[in-house]
Design an enzyme around this catalytic site. Structure first.
Site, PDB file in Angstrom:
ATOM      1  N   HIS A 102      40.640  47.296  42.961  1.00 14.96           N
ATOM      2  CA  HIS A 102      39.747  46.139  43.018  1.00 14.96           C
ATOM      3  C   HIS A 102      40.217  45.133  44.058  1.00 14.96           C
ATOM      4  O   HIS A 102      41.410  45.041  44.367  1.00 14.96           O
ATOM      5  CB  HIS A 102      39.657  45.483  41.647  1.00 14.96           C
ATOM      6  N   GLU A 136      40.505  41.918  43.900  1.00 17.81           N
ATOM      7  CA  GLU A 136      41.468  40.941  43.376  1.00 17.81           C
ATOM      8  C   GLU A 136      42.874  41.542  43.326  1.00 17.81           C
ATOM      9  O   GLU A 136      43.861  40.869  43.621  1.00 17.81           O
ATOM     10  CB  GLU A 136      41.075  40.479  41.970  1.00 17.81           C
ATOM     11  N   CYS A 140      36.832  41.473  36.432  1.00 17.73           N
ATOM     12  CA  CYS A 140      36.854  42.248  35.193  1.00 17.73           C
ATOM     13  C   CYS A 140      38.059  41.774  34.371  1.00 17.73           C
ATOM     14  O   CYS A 140      38.876  40.986  34.836  1.00 17.73           O
ATOM     15  CB  CYS A 140      36.960  43.745  35.505  1.00 17.73           C
ATOM     16  N   CYS A 145      41.542  42.493  36.114  1.00 17.88           N
ATOM     17  CA  CYS A 145      41.787  41.599  37.251  1.00 17.88           C
ATOM     18  C   CYS A 145      41.991  40.157  36.787  1.00 17.88           C
ATOM     19  O   CYS A 145      42.830  39.436  37.327  1.00 17.88           O
ATOM     20  CB  CYS A 145      40.648  41.681  38.260  1.00 17.88           C
TER      21      CYS A 145
END
Length: 172
Positions: A89, A91, A115, A118
């Site tokens: 991801h 992040e 999410c 993250c």
């Protein structure tokens, strides 16, 4: 250029996050994130496969399926969810490629609401603000509550419009 035509800082940094997202090769969603301290840009990242590993556009999505019990119209119902596990991801990449000292007291602008995983990582990263555009309803309630507990400003730019050249079209 006068102040009436000049973009505000939220729009400026979110535009950059969307531009960064165009580097993603994920066919499902392009996500970009930027780290900002004050008005200084300290880092950028996007979602994708680990460096040197074929990405989803080259090797296909690595789909993991899970079954989840949800309540729908007063009834418990089992639904199948799919997610790609090939991609790191945005992040997570941002945290991997920036220094802790730079994150202390900083803001993260991300195209999509983090999410749960993250959000947990960002909560321990030293940032004091997370600003996002597109919501991720699956985790909103628990992520919002955790950010409140941690004292991290967590806000959505609802009226924001991303630059048209950064908007991904999905063909499935």
């Amino acid at each position: 250029m006068n102040d009436e035509t000049r973009k505000d800082w939220d729009t400026y940094f979110m535009d950059i996050a969307y531009m960064v997202s165009t580097r993603s090769r994920c066919p499902r969603r392009h996500v970009g994130a930027v780290l900002v301290q004050g008005k200084k840009l300290l880092g950028t990242a996007y979602n994708g496969a680990p460096m040197g590993v074929p990405d989803c556009s080259e090797a296909g999505c690595m789909i993991a399926e899970e079954f989840v019990m949800v309540e729908h119209a007063g009834k418990q119902e089992m639904i199948k969810k799919q997610r790609c596990v090939r991609t790191i991801h945005a992040e997570q990449n941002l945290l991997l490629f920036t220094d802790r000292i730079d994150r202390e007291g900083s803001s993260v602008y991300v195209t999509d609401e983090p999410c749960w995983t993250c959000a947990n990582m960002l909560a321990n990263s030293g940032v004091t603000e997370i600003v996002f555009h597109r919501s991720y309803p699956k985790d909103t309630d628990k992520v919002t509550e955790m950010m409140k507990q941690k004292g991290i400003a967590f806000r959505r730019l609802q009226s924001y419009e991303p630059p048209s050249e950064t908007v991904m079209t999905v063909s499935n």
